[in-house]
Structure formats: C-alpha cells, structure tokens
Write a protein that holds these residues in place. Structure first.
Motif, short mmCIF file in Angstrom:
data_model
loop_
_atom_site.label_atom_id
_atom_site.label_comp_id
_atom_site.label_asym_id
_atom_site.label_seq_id
_atom_site.Cartn_x
_atom_site.Cartn_y
_atom_site.Cartn_z
N SER A 591 -2.24 -7.46 5.41
CA SER A 591 -1.65 -6.27 5.56
C SER A 591 -0.63 -5.58 4.42
O SER A 591 -0.74 -4.54 4.10
CB SER A 591 -0.50 -5.92 6.76
OG SER A 591 0.44 -6.87 6.79
N LEU A 592 -0.26 -6.34 3.68
CA LEU A 592 0.66 -6.31 2.50
C LEU A 592 -0.25 -6.21 1.31
O LEU A 592 0.15 -5.03 0.52
CB LEU A 592 1.55 -7.37 2.22
CG LEU A 592 2.96 -7.34 2.85
CD1 LEU A 592 3.97 -8.52 2.48
CD2 LEU A 592 3.74 -5.99 2.93
N THR A 593 -1.34 -6.66 1.18
CA THR A 593 -2.33 -6.50 0.19
C THR A 593 -2.99 -5.15 0.20
O THR A 593 -3.31 -4.40 -0.60
CB THR A 593 -3.44 -7.57 -0.16
OG1 THR A 593 -4.06 -7.83 1.19
CG2 THR A 593 -2.55 -8.84 -0.53
N THR A 594 -3.39 -4.84 1.75
CA THR A 594 -3.87 -3.57 1.86
C THR A 594 -2.69 -2.29 1.31
O THR A 594 -3.47 -1.45 0.88
CB THR A 594 -4.10 -3.22 3.35
OG1 THR A 594 -4.88 -4.34 3.83
CG2 THR A 594 -4.74 -1.89 3.71
N ILE A 595 -1.42 -2.54 1.65
CA ILE A 595 -0.57 -1.44 0.90
C ILE A 595 -0.61 -1.41 -0.32
O ILE A 595 -0.21 -0.28 -0.85
CB ILE A 595 0.84 -1.78 1.76
CG1 ILE A 595 0.97 -2.00 3.09
CG2 ILE A 595 1.76 -1.26 0.91
CD1 ILE A 595 2.28 -2.35 3.49
N VAL A 596 -0.69 -2.34 -1.11
CA VAL A 596 -0.94 -2.56 -2.60
C VAL A 596 -1.96 -1.71 -3.03
O VAL A 596 -1.90 -0.79 -3.94
CB VAL A 596 -1.22 -4.00 -3.06
CG1 VAL A 596 -1.37 -4.08 -4.60
CG2 VAL A 596 -0.05 -5.02 -2.92
N VAL A 597 -2.97 -1.68 -2.27
CA VAL A 597 -4.37 -1.05 -2.75
C VAL A 597 -4.17 0.17 -2.43
O VAL A 597 -4.36 1.47 -3.19
CB VAL A 597 -5.82 -1.43 -2.29
CG1 VAL A 597 -6.73 -0.84 -2.58
CG2 VAL A 597 -5.82 -2.94 -2.67
N ASP A 598 -3.72 0.56 -1.07
CA ASP A 598 -3.74 1.92 -0.55
C ASP A 598 -2.51 2.96 -1.31
O ASP A 598 -2.57 4.08 -1.29
CB ASP A 598 -3.58 2.09 1.11
CG ASP A 598 -4.45 1.46 1.66
OD1 ASP A 598 -5.53 1.37 1.10
OD2 ASP A 598 -4.47 1.17 2.89
N SER A 599 -1.26 2.11 -1.72
CA SER A 599 -0.46 2.85 -2.34
C SER A 599 -0.26 2.67 -3.76
O SER A 599 0.43 3.28 -4.43
CB SER A 599 0.91 2.23 -1.96
OG SER A 599 1.27 2.17 -0.48
N LEU A 600 -1.61 2.55 -4.27
CA LEU A 600 -1.83 2.61 -5.61
C LEU A 600 -0.93 1.75 -6.64
O LEU A 600 -0.35 2.08 -7.84
CB LEU A 600 -1.85 3.92 -6.17
CG LEU A 600 -2.76 4.82 -5.63
CD1 LEU A 600 -2.83 6.34 -6.19
CD2 LEU A 600 -4.26 4.51 -5.49
N MET A 601 -0.43 0.62 -5.92
CA MET A 601 0.35 -0.26 -6.67
C MET A 601 -0.53 -1.23 -7.75
O MET A 601 -0.07 -1.57 -9.05
CB MET A 601 0.95 -1.40 -5.65
CG MET A 601 2.14 -0.60 -4.76
SD MET A 601 2.94 -1.67 -3.82
CE MET A 601 3.72 -0.85 -2.52
#
Length: 973
Positions: A591-601
């Motif tokens: 879930s955190l790596t998904t946030i990385v991608v979705d939030s353009l980190m």
C-alpha cells in the motif's frame, strides 16, 4: 508335500506376531460401547449390510449424481462415501447434505496420500512419499501427517487412505513408485508410524496399504492381477515387516490389495483381497490386527476380472473384510450377501462383528456428535501459511546430494566462475533459473542440436543441467530420452557439470553409464516451485543438503546415499512466517509503494526485506518513468547515489584499516601527501568518517565549467567525442578534459573549513578516498571494489558505469538534466561531482538492483562473512559501526549512518536498535540493517525523475515508514 511345508512355515512365522490392542477404542470407551450397542439394537438386517459399503461420490458432478447418492443412502443404507474428484467447498456442501439423509452417520473417506490435492482441486499438495522417504527427521513426517489430518477433518473426512507402506523394491513398479517411502523396510515403517501418529492425533483414521505388499510388482492392479511369486520367508521379512510393527501401535485400518500370491493363497488366481487365508487367517488371527479392514477398490480389474459384481463383494466380505470399497453393483451385492446369510455361508455374528467395528470407528471419529461442517473460509483453512512452511521444511530436508566430486557443491567461487544452465526435460524450470540468477550471473544456453550447444558452452566453467519433468502426478513418466542422455554425456566430457534431477531418483537408472562424467548430482525429487527454489539455494550454499536416497540406483548409489553440504550463509528466499514475521502485515508495504507511485513521489522502484539471512519480501513497483511504458523489474538497476559511500568507498577503507595500512587516528595528510600543509592535513580518519571534521558539505564543481546563463558546458573543457585528452565520460556524447580531475582535488584541498564545531554531513572526503585507494592498491577503484567484494559476493549488477555491462533498458532513468548534461540520465551517474570523476567515486557512482545491495549489506550484518568467505573481520565491522561522538549528540558511525538521537530527525525507523546502521541516497535510495533484530532493508527508487526538485518521498518519510512496517510485522514484537 509342498503344501505341508508351506503350511508349517506359515505357522512358524505366525508365532512371531502378537495381538494388537483395539485401535478403534475411544478415550471414553464406556460411552462408546453404549452408543455402539444402542445403534446395533436398532439396526435392521438391511441397515447392517448397508454399513459394509463405501461407494464413490463426486463433488464435480451434477444433480443426477447427487440424487443417485441420496438414493443409495435411503434405499441401501450405505455406511460410507469415498469422495473422488471435485473441490473442498462443494464436497463440504454435499457431505452436510448426505449426512442429513443418513440414519447412521456416514464414514467419509478420501485417497489423500499427499493431501487433499490427490483428489480435490483448490487444496494443498504436499510432497509425495518417495520425496518424504529421503527425510531423516521423522518429526517432520509426523507434522505432515497432522496437517493432512487437519485438512481432512476440516472438510468432514474421517478416513484417509494413507499412508502407503509398500516397500518399493521394484523400480519398474507402475503404480506405487513415488507413492512409497522407498525400498528400506525400516525407513518405510518409521515414516508410516510418524505419519499415522500425526494424522490420528487430530481425529482422522489412518489406513496402511496395500496389504500384504504391493511394492515388488511390475503390473498395475487397476488393470490386471499382479503376480507375486515370493516365499513366506521373503514376505515375512520384507512385505509384511511394516504391518507387524504398525500393529503394535494404534493403526486404525488396513487396505487389502488385489494381488496373486501363491504362497499365501494356493488357489490359482484368487486375489488377496478376497482370500480368507490372507485376511482372516493371516491378517486378523495370526497377525492379530483388530482395526478396520477395507478392500482395495472392487472396480479395479485385479478384483473385477475374477468374479462378477455382487459375487466379488460377497467373497470379499466372507474373506474377512469389514468395508467393501467402491463396489460395482450395490444392489446385486446386497442381494448376494443376504442369500449367503440365509444359506449360512457366514453367520449374523460375523456380520455384527464388522458392523460393530464400523460403528466404533464412527464414534472414534466423533460422528456420534456430528454437526454440520462450516461452509465458509474453507480455502483459508486448508491452504495456510503453516502448510507452506511445512512444505518448504519437507523439501529442505529431502533434497539429496548423491555425488559431489572435489566439493563442487555448494558453488563457492563466483568471481572467476562462468556458469551456464542447460535444460533437459519437458516441464517448467522458471523458478529454478530465476533463483539461480539471484546468486550470480547464470546464462541460460540452448540450441536445437548438440553441436551448436557445445559450441555455445565452450567459454563456461560450470554447467548446471536441470532435468525437469511434470509435477502433476506421481505416475507421470520420469525417464530421460536417449537424446537427452547423449546430450548429458557430451556436455559432461569437457565441463564441470552439476546435474539436478527434478523427478524420481529412478531417472538415474538409465544414465548410470554416464554418471562418472558428472561432477555433482542432486536429486530434487519433484518439479514443484519450492523444490526448484530450494535446490538452487543448496547449489549456492544458502541451505545445506540433508536428504538420503530412499531407493538404490543399481549398485552405484545404494539406498541411504546422501552427502551433506555446508551452509555458506548466502541469502535465501522464503515467506515471512519462517522468520517469525507476519505475511499479512508485511504485505502492507504494497500500500505504501502504491502511494509512492500514485502521489508521484517516484515512478517506481524496488523493496527488499530480509530477516536472519532470509529474504521475505522482494518486489518491484511502478514503472521506470511516468510514461508507464516499462514496468520495473527486480533485475533493473538504480543509481544508488550516496549509498555508494557505504558500499563503494567504505569497504576498501575498512579493509585498509584492518590490514594496518591506516588507523582511525591516521590523518588525511598521512593518507594523501598532497594534503600536507593544507587545512585538511591533521584531520583524522575517525573525524572525517564521523562528519565532525568541519569539512565543507559539498562543492558544485560543474558550475564553473558551464555558462552561467545557458548552462552549456565550456568548449575548452568538454568535447562531444572521446579523445586522449578528453576521455572522462560525463554522459552520452559529453567528455571532460582529463586534467580537470586534478582541479577537483585541488578545490577540495583549498576549500575553507567551517568555523563551527560539531556535526555537519560532508561527502567531499569520499572523493579523496578514491585517490587514496587507487594510490595504495595500484589499481582503479571500480576494479578493486569488484575484485575484493562485488564479484566474490555474486553482486553482478553492483558496480560503476553500468552501461559498460548492461543495456540501457535495464537501468531506470534518473533525471531529465536541463542544467548540465542536457539529456535524460540513464546509466550515467546523477551526482555531478562523481560524473566528473568518470562515474567512479567514493561518494556516488554505484548502480545496482536491490538483491545485490542486499548481499553486501548481509555481509555487514553477518560481521564480514558471506558465501563461505570472510571479507572483513567481525571486530572491523564493530569498530566502524560505532558512534564515537554520541556524547556530543552525534549519531554517525564511521561512514555508516545510525539511528537519530533526535526524535525530530527520521534517519531510520523509530523501532531500529542502536546497533543498526545504513545510509540513504539523494536519488531516492535507502538501505539499513539491524543486527539486534536480524533485519535487512533495501529501498530503491528514482524519485529525482524527472526532476530532483521533487522531494515528496523525503518529505513524507516513506522509506522509514516502510521500515516501521517491517518492525511491526515481527510477530510478538
């Protein structure tokens, strides 16, 4: 005369047998007896006869079949069902239905020798008996029996027709083979005892089969009646041996095979399954067995060819069997049995004897208190983490090394060992080759003809040949073709060959003439993913080999052959629970790596987590860039940025200190004479590595080499093409003048010192380390790092200037540079200063995938030891992993970053121990190890793509939040 001798021998051997204690007695025997007698008193003759039958049931057939089973229950009062094909979920529904239709609870059975999956889809499959026969720790077999029992019990099964206790002394046996624990009667017996103990401990009746012994046949009783022309002495010493031992235990039931054994049944052609002499006189009376006796399936040709339906059932019952398994015609059988009773071919007392035993077994299985089986969460209950762990444990204990010339296994030397893999067989090999490649470069070589293959293999030192055959069932062919045998022979002539057999050990029978040319042979028994993975790990020393052959291969490899191999302490790959971590919690990293991608980190990256040397999470996420054209692979390389400091510059410094070339009190002036008389002269190595030396944080050298407005590099310093004078590659079509390196060193020497005391992170000294290392070891830093560390570790992607070895597509782009190099940086180091050093520096320049970063970090975690080699002394690691200025609130070790002493600073997880250490990188990289908890963590990303102004990854502390999850996933943390 012959009959008299045979009878006397029969009686002689009978005296050695004792009487079994009734295995069907429950713990509350008085209540059991009362329940049985109460039932007996209410049963009609038809109901008693019905109890003798166990018919086939399917959960993958339609309403017509269901109606048929209900009819058989209602009309013929059948006593049990054996479920065949279908699924657990459907079987549970049907079992609940059928139990409600039966006056007396049904005894539900299955053939589950390697678990429910022998018959049912969507269930767990354990290894076959031949595989388990190689295991030396019988506690594992007991645990296997227990798990199989739990699965059976969960879906309402009361009897599992297992284990097979046939002694497989005939390699040509077409029906037993892999279903046997092997050819050694003692090993087979001990394995069977352990399995029975485990399964019956959870309330499922075990069944030893196939009495009196189906191991030494070359025909299949499903198709014909096998003939065993053995003496009583032979039968007593081999085939009957397991039963004699098992009858001393609480074995609940036996299945009688369809065999023609003249020494036991002199009447020609009479199957043992309907022989009074075999079942009543031998099994019940002389051997004293008191448990349930099942026929083998009566629709098998070995029985069905002897007599018509009904007649065969009657004969089987009169012979002494209690339960008639899979009759062809229940109606006819019931009719024949009733007529025989009237004719007094047997007594009602005899009928009652079997019915009482059946009822006792039903009580033992707690069917007297049957409640509907829970129909939800079935899959979750029968395919569990515990099952997966047990499977891995079984395979680790089973895989057998039977040849190991000159200790070729495990492969120790990686730096100068060019390794190829060649596939034989016609089944999947992906997990095997994928795992092999995790340890070093292993090239997959193939060709349509042997001449072409041999030509391609000429430059390789070691050839791993994997022979892969179907893992679908134990009856699948395992034999090598003549062509494959020839290829094996030809390859072995001029190469070191490791042959790995992912099939029955009997595969080797046809290639024994070529065995001398192979250096090592591994028997991995089955072609499962787990077997492939573990076998590859054994080859590279991540596990030791423990198994021993359960069968002999002619006179070349006797039964019991098995060579132990050492554990070289290389990383292995498993699931979190093996190291006391939670799969469910560790998956939250997703879930955190998904946030990385979705939030353009960051466009994507890789995460690796290991504990105690076992990788338990290793995933890639996202894409190489935001255009989402190329998904990140685990083999992709990333620019490590400042992680280079602890993987590039520091290892050689530690090595030098360990060798006595320098000490922590050595000054920079002593290490690099050109710094004499400079303001860096008297700074000690300890001060530099702890970042208390008051050295300037960094110098943007490149700014003085480009136009301040256009940012275009000056022509006097750069060229688009490489030449003798301009040979320092900065990026694609951009080369720096050679002499500028001296300018960089001069600028470092002349840079003013900070006035303030205390901590200030600086990377400048790591530029100097390159100069020191190359002067001291008389070689290029990248070559030296590879020579002393990377190549020996098998870290084949870890290195500088990756475009020299890898295609650009395998490297994640770092940044769209519009301020210096004016291009997409992909494979050229992002750090401007490191680029001006030709991509090789102590502060930056390394590229790698996460798996190879993990190797050197695991070496640190293991105090300098990895893969059977000692790279650094334990005391050296301890010396550099120490905060010498902690009293001044400075967290840093020597080169290594350490947990923050200030809660406001997120250098690492809040759970990380004080002994933990690692480093982060500007490009979005991070790695950390924790000796106290055995944790290793690697995070790679290209957060600076497309621009380094994006620091959402750092602002959100994603890397340390993932690290928090890792600690939270530790069970009982």
């Amino acid at each position: 005369m012959r009959k008299i001798v045979t009878l006397s021998i029969f009686l002689m051997f009978a005296t050695s047998y004792g009487q079994q204690i009734d295995p069907l007695l429950s713990s509350d025997v008085n209540k059991q007896e009362k329940w049985v007698e109460n039932r007996m008193s209410k049963l009609t003759l038809n109901e008693k006869i019905g109890q003798l039958f166990m018919i086939q049931a399917y959960s993958n057939k339609g309403k017509k079949h269901t109606a048929f089973i209900k009819k058989m229950i209602r009309k013929y009062h059948i006593g049990g069902l054996i479920f065949m094909q279908g699924t657990p979920k459907k079987e549970v529904k049907l079992t609940n239905l059928y139990q409600t239709k039966s006056k007396i609870p049904l005894l539900i059975a299955i053939d589950g020798e390697w678990g429910l999956n022998m018959r049912l889809k969507n269930s767990f499959r354990f290894p076959w008996n031949m595989t388990l026969g190689a295991i030396q720790d019988n506690e594992l077999i007991e645990e296997f029996g227990k798990q199989v029992g739990l699965h059976c019990k969960r879906i309402g099964i009361n009897v599992n027709f297992a284990p097979v206790v046939d002694i497989n002394t005939n390699p040509k046996n077409p029906i037993i083979g892999n279903r046997s624990f092997g050819e050694n009667k003692h090993n087979v017996t001990k394995k069977a005892m352990a399995f029975i103990r485990g399964m019956q401990s959870v309330g499922v009746l075990a069944n030893a089969k196939h009495f009196p012994g189906h191991g030494d046949t070359s025909t299949d009783s499903h198709k014909t009646l096998p003939y065993l022309d053995f003496t009583l002495e032979r039968l007593d010493s081999i085939e009957l041996f397991p039963y004699k031992q098992l009858f001393k235990t609480n074995l609940a039931s036996v299945m009688v095979a369809h065999l023609n054994v003249p020494s036991l049944e002199p009447k020609p052609g009479v199957p043992t399954s309907i022989s009074y002499k075999v079942i009543t006189e031998l099994l019940k009376e002389k051997m004293g067995f008191k448990g349930l006796i099942f026929t083998d399936a009566l629709n098998m040709k070995g029985a069905a060819n002897y007599a018509k339906p009904g007649d065969i059932d009657l004969a089987a019952f009169v012979a002494g069997n209690d339960i008639l398994l899979i009759p062809e015609d229940v109606k006819s059988a019931v009719k024949k049995i009733k007529i025989a009773l009237k004719k007094k071919l047997f007594t009602e007392k005899r009928l009652n004897e079997s019915v009482r035993k059946i009822l006792k077994a039903k009580y033992w299985a707690k069917l007297h208190e049957f409640t509907p089986i829970k129909e939800t969460h079935i899959t979750e209950d029968i395919i569990t983490i515990k099952d997966k762990l047990l499977y891995k444990s079984l395979m680790k204990a089973a895989i057998t090394v039977i040849k190991n010339n000159e200790g070729v296994l495990p492969i120790k030397e990686l730096s100068n060992n060019k390794i190829a893999y060649v596939k034989l067989g016609d089944s999947d090999n992906f997990t095997f080759t994928n795992t092999l490649k995790k340890y070093t470069q292993v090239d997959i070589i193939s060709d349509e003809n042997i001449a072409g293959l041999l030509q391609k293999l000429k430059s390789y030192n070691t050839i791993i040949i994997g022979y892969h055959k179907s893992n679908e069932s134990p009856w699948k062919s395992y034999k090598m073709s003549k062509e494959e045998i020839t290829w094996l022979e030809e390859i072995s002539k001029n190469h070191h060959v490791i042959l790995d057999i992912f099939a029955s050990p009997y595969t080797l029978l046809d290639i024994t003439s070529n065995i001398n040319t192979t250096d090592a042979i591994i028997v991995s028994y089955q072609n499962s993913k787990e077997s492939q993975e573990i076998s590859a790990e054994i080859i590279f020393g991540a596990h030791e080999a423990k198994g021993k052959l359960p069968v002999s291969i002619k006179n070349i490899f006797p039964e019991g052959t098995g060579l132990s191999t050492p554990n070289l302490m290389r990383l292995s790959y498993t699931i979190p629970e093996e190291v006391d971590m939670s799969s469910k919690l560790i998956q939250r990293i997703d879930s955190l790596t998904t946030i990385v991608v979705d939030s353009l980190m960051a466009p994507g990256g890789q995460v690796l987590v290991a504990r105690y040397g076992k990788v338990i999470y290793h995933k890639s996420f996202g894409y190489q860039t935001y255009n989402k054209k190329q998904k990140v692979k685990l083999t992709d390389l990333y620019d490590l940025a400042s992680v280079t400091k602890i993987l590039g510059g520091l290892p050689m410094i530690m090595k030098s200190e360990e060798k006595g070339l320098i000490k922590l009190k050595t000054t920079l002036g002593e290490m690099l004479p050109y710094l004499k008389e400079s303001n860096k002269d008297t700074i000690t190595l300890k001060e530099v590595l702890s970042h208390v030396a008051k050295i300037k944080a960094w110098i943007p050298y490149y700014l003085e080499t480009v136009d301040s407005v256009t940012k275009i590099p000056f022509h006097n310093l750069y060229r688009k093409q490489k030449s003798d004078e301009f040979s320092i590659k900065i990026a694609r079509n951009l080369y720096l003048k050679n002499s500028y390196t001296d300018t960089i060193y001069k600028k470092i020497a002349e840079a003013p010192q900070r006035k303030l005391e205390g901590y200030k992170y600086s990377g400048l000294v790591f530029y100097l380390f390159k100069k020191y290392i190359e002067n001291t070891y008389h070689g290029k830093m990248d070559v030296l790092n590879s020579k002393y560390f990377y190549s020996q570790l098998g870290a084949t992607t870890l290195g500088y200037n990756p475009l020299k070895k890898f295609k650009k597509e395998k490297i994640a782009p770092t940044e769209v540079d519009d301020y210096y190099r004016h291009q997409v940086l992909q494979g050229d180091v992002h750090d401007m200063g490191a680029a001006m050093m030709g991509g090789v520096s102590g502060n930056a320049g390394l590229f790698s995938n996460s798996n190879d970063v993990a190797k050197i970090m695991q070496m640190y975690l293991q105090k300098g030891f990895y893969g059977g080699k000692r790279y650094l002394e334990s005391k050296t690691i301890d010396k550099f992993n120490h905060s010498y200025y902690a009293n001044d609130s400075i967290r840093r070790g020597l080169g290594f970053d350490k947990p923050s002493l200030n809660p406001e600073v997120k250098a690492s997880s809040k759970y990380a121990s004080s002994n933990s250490f690692g480093h982060s990188g500007f490009t979005g990289t991070y790695t950390w190890v924790d000796p106290d908890n055995g944790i290793l963590y690697v995070f790679l990303s290209n957060r600076v793509y497309p621009t380094m102004s994006n620091n959402k990854l750092g602002e959100q502390d994603i890397r340390t939040k993932i690290q928090d999850l890792i600690y939270e996933a530790i069970l009982n943390n």
